[in-house]
Design an enzyme around this catalytic site. Structure first.
Site, mmCIF file in Angstrom:
data_model
loop_
_atom_site.group_PDB
_atom_site.id
_atom_site.type_symbol
_atom_site.label_atom_id
_atom_site.label_comp_id
_atom_site.label_asym_id
_atom_site.label_seq_id
_atom_site.Cartn_x
_atom_site.Cartn_y
_atom_site.Cartn_z
ATOM 1 N N HIS A 138 0.803 -1.393 0.017
ATOM 2 C CA HIS A 138 -0.105 0.106 0.137
ATOM 3 C C HIS A 138 0.785 1.407 -0.027
ATOM 4 O O HIS A 138 1.810 1.480 0.571
ATOM 5 C CB HIS A 138 -1.096 -0.010 1.281
ATOM 6 C CG HIS A 138 -0.065 0.095 2.292
ATOM 7 N ND1 HIS A 138 0.144 1.257 3.095
ATOM 8 C CD2 HIS A 138 0.222 -0.888 3.441
ATOM 9 C CE1 HIS A 138 0.741 0.988 4.328
ATOM 10 N NE2 HIS A 138 1.001 -0.135 4.343
ATOM 11 N N HIS A 147 12.118 -0.974 -12.599
ATOM 12 C CA HIS A 147 11.646 -2.371 -12.716
ATOM 13 C C HIS A 147 11.735 -2.850 -11.612
ATOM 14 O O HIS A 147 12.882 -2.900 -10.767
ATOM 15 C CB HIS A 147 12.852 -2.922 -13.786
ATOM 16 C CG HIS A 147 12.607 -4.427 -14.040
ATOM 17 N ND1 HIS A 147 13.522 -4.970 -14.936
ATOM 18 C CD2 HIS A 147 12.021 -5.249 -13.543
ATOM 19 C CE1 HIS A 147 13.256 -6.316 -15.079
ATOM 20 N NE2 HIS A 147 12.376 -6.433 -14.224
HETATM 21 C C1 LIG Z 1 23.984 -6.218 -7.972
HETATM 22 C C2 LIG Z 1 24.331 -6.254 -9.269
HETATM 23 C C3 LIG Z 1 23.808 -5.450 -10.368
HETATM 24 C C4 LIG Z 1 25.861 -6.325 -9.393
HETATM 25 O O1 LIG Z 1 26.510 -6.624 -10.739
HETATM 26 P P1 LIG Z 1 27.780 -6.441 -11.293
HETATM 27 O O2 LIG Z 1 27.929 -4.789 -11.057
HETATM 28 O O3 LIG Z 1 27.973 -6.683 -12.563
HETATM 29 O O4 LIG Z 1 28.745 -6.642 -10.020
HETATM 30 P P2 LIG Z 1 29.685 -7.916 -10.101
HETATM 31 O O5 LIG Z 1 29.100 -9.166 -10.555
HETATM 32 O O6 LIG Z 1 31.144 -7.800 -10.551
HETATM 33 O O7 LIG Z 1 29.882 -8.152 -8.447
HETATM 34 C C5 LIG Z 1 30.538 -7.437 -7.683
HETATM 35 C C6 LIG Z 1 30.569 -8.180 -6.275
HETATM 36 O O8 LIG Z 1 29.411 -7.949 -5.539
HETATM 37 C C7 LIG Z 1 28.765 -9.327 -5.524
HETATM 38 N N1 LIG Z 1 27.302 -9.360 -5.626
HETATM 39 C C8 LIG Z 1 26.903 -9.400 -7.044
HETATM 40 N N2 LIG Z 1 25.646 -9.543 -6.973
HETATM 41 C C9 LIG Z 1 25.319 -9.658 -5.620
HETATM 42 C C10 LIG Z 1 24.153 -9.995 -5.074
HETATM 43 N N3 LIG Z 1 22.872 -9.851 -5.665
HETATM 44 N N4 LIG Z 1 24.215 -10.292 -3.632
HETATM 45 C C11 LIG Z 1 25.299 -10.318 -3.170
HETATM 46 N N5 LIG Z 1 26.704 -9.996 -3.501
HETATM 47 C C12 LIG Z 1 26.499 -9.859 -4.912
HETATM 48 C C13 LIG Z 1 29.626 -10.370 -6.162
HETATM 49 O O9 LIG Z 1 29.872 -11.711 -5.694
HETATM 50 C C14 LIG Z 1 30.992 -9.659 -6.334
HETATM 51 O O10 LIG Z 1 31.646 -9.689 -4.849
HETATM 52 P P3 LIG Z 1 33.366 -9.896 -4.940
HETATM 53 O O11 LIG Z 1 33.705 -8.626 -5.336
HETATM 54 O O12 LIG Z 1 33.509 -10.188 -3.342
HETATM 55 O O13 LIG Z 1 33.553 -11.088 -5.734
HETATM 56 C C15 LIG Z 1 23.835 -7.925 -10.011
HETATM 57 O O14 LIG Z 1 24.713 -8.663 -9.456
HETATM 58 C C16 LIG Z 1 22.479 -8.219 -9.589
HETATM 59 O O15 LIG Z 1 22.231 -8.754 -8.516
HETATM 60 N N6 LIG Z 1 21.671 -7.611 -10.665
HETATM 61 C C17 LIG Z 1 20.241 -8.104 -10.262
HETATM 62 C C18 LIG Z 1 19.660 -8.728 -11.695
HETATM 63 C C19 LIG Z 1 18.139 -8.858 -11.298
HETATM 64 O O16 LIG Z 1 17.484 -9.532 -10.475
HETATM 65 N N7 LIG Z 1 17.568 -8.584 -12.647
HETATM 66 C C20 LIG Z 1 15.937 -8.819 -12.409
HETATM 67 C C21 LIG Z 1 15.685 -8.957 -13.876
HETATM 68 S S1 LIG Z 1 14.771 -10.361 -14.549
#
Ligand SMILES: CC(C)(COP(=O)(O)OP(=O)(O)OC[C@H]1O[C@@H](n2cnc3c(N)ncnc32)[C@H](O)[C@@H]1OP(=O)(O)O)[C@@H](O)C(=O)NCCC(=O)NCCS
Length: 211
Positions: A138, A147
């Protein structure tokens, strides 16, 4: 009502499916087809509708309304604004198996997927994606081009800034604010406000970078 879907990728196909389900319920929507700038898709038929051309072909193809079905928020904003300037009308794709309180306001061109629950007095901006099975409680305010990922849960009175992404399965506690163009990582628990253009991950969520 002939609808052109902008984007024929996975996201566009989910939008097409929602429009077909709406048509089953008597919405009057007819899929005119898809437009996509990837040339290799041209001429293909997806969910019974043809890929008719590139986005620039929009004004040459017979239709009544469009929806921008591109998952990436910045790109969706850019193309939405371009088509808006051209005077296009934007349809809302709302799956019949979503639960939406009658007083919720939803902006043009937004997409509400199957299994979404959207509670009373929420306001949803334009070209927002509420992805499969997310819950928006709410008095939420969801800015345009945001998104909310599959299965994410937003408590009451949450505010999501323009263009932000809340990742799959993330939780935002009641009353918290996410600034514009930020990303909440998949599975995160947001228990404090997130500044704009920040990426947060983890339980509890902490900033790992600024965009
Ligand atoms: C958060 C996010 C944007 C980071 O992406 P990125 O900038 O490419 O970052 P990286 O993959 O290089 O990760 C960087 C660090 O964060 C950590 N990390 C990334 N995503 C994480 C998450 N969701 N939860 C916990 N840790 C995460 C990685 O393990 C890495 O840690 P390290 O440096 O100790 O190895 C991405 O992982 C994410 O969760 N995106 C959401 C996607 C989603 O749900 N989309 C919905 C569409 S259907």
């Amino acid at each position: 009502m002939r609808v052109l879907i902008i984007g024929a990728g996975g996201h566009g196909q989910v939008v097409a499916d929602i429009l077909l389900r709406m048509a089953d319920e008597g919405s009057g929507a007819i899929l005119a087809g898809f437009l996509d700038d990837r040339g290799d898709l041209l001429g293909q038929t997806i969910l019974g509708a043809p890929v008719l051309g590139r986005i620039a072909d929009c004004k040459n193809i017979r239709h009544d309304t469009v929806i921008v079905a591109i998952g990436e928020n910045k790109t969706r904003q850019r193309i939405f604004k371009m088509l808006q300037q051209d005077g296009e009308d934007f349809v809302i794709a709302q799956h019949p198996k979503s639960i939406v309180a009658p007083d919720v306001r939803i902006g043009a061109g937004s997409m509400i997927c199957g299994g979404v629950v959207l509670n009373t007095a929420a306001t949803i901006g334009g070209a927002v994606i509420l992805n499969t099975g997310c819950t928006v409680d709410h008095h939420n305010y969801i800015g345009s081009f945001a998104h909310i990922g599959p299965g994410a849960n937003l408590g009451g009175e949450v505010e999501i800034g323009e263009g932000s992404l809340v990742g799959i399965g993330a939780t935002v506690m009641p009353g918290k604010r996410i600034g514009a163009w930020s990303i909440v990582g998949a599975g995160a628990l947001v228990n404090r406000d997130v500044p704009e253009r920040s990426v947060v991950v983890g339980v509890p969520a902490r900033v790992i970078k600024t965009i």
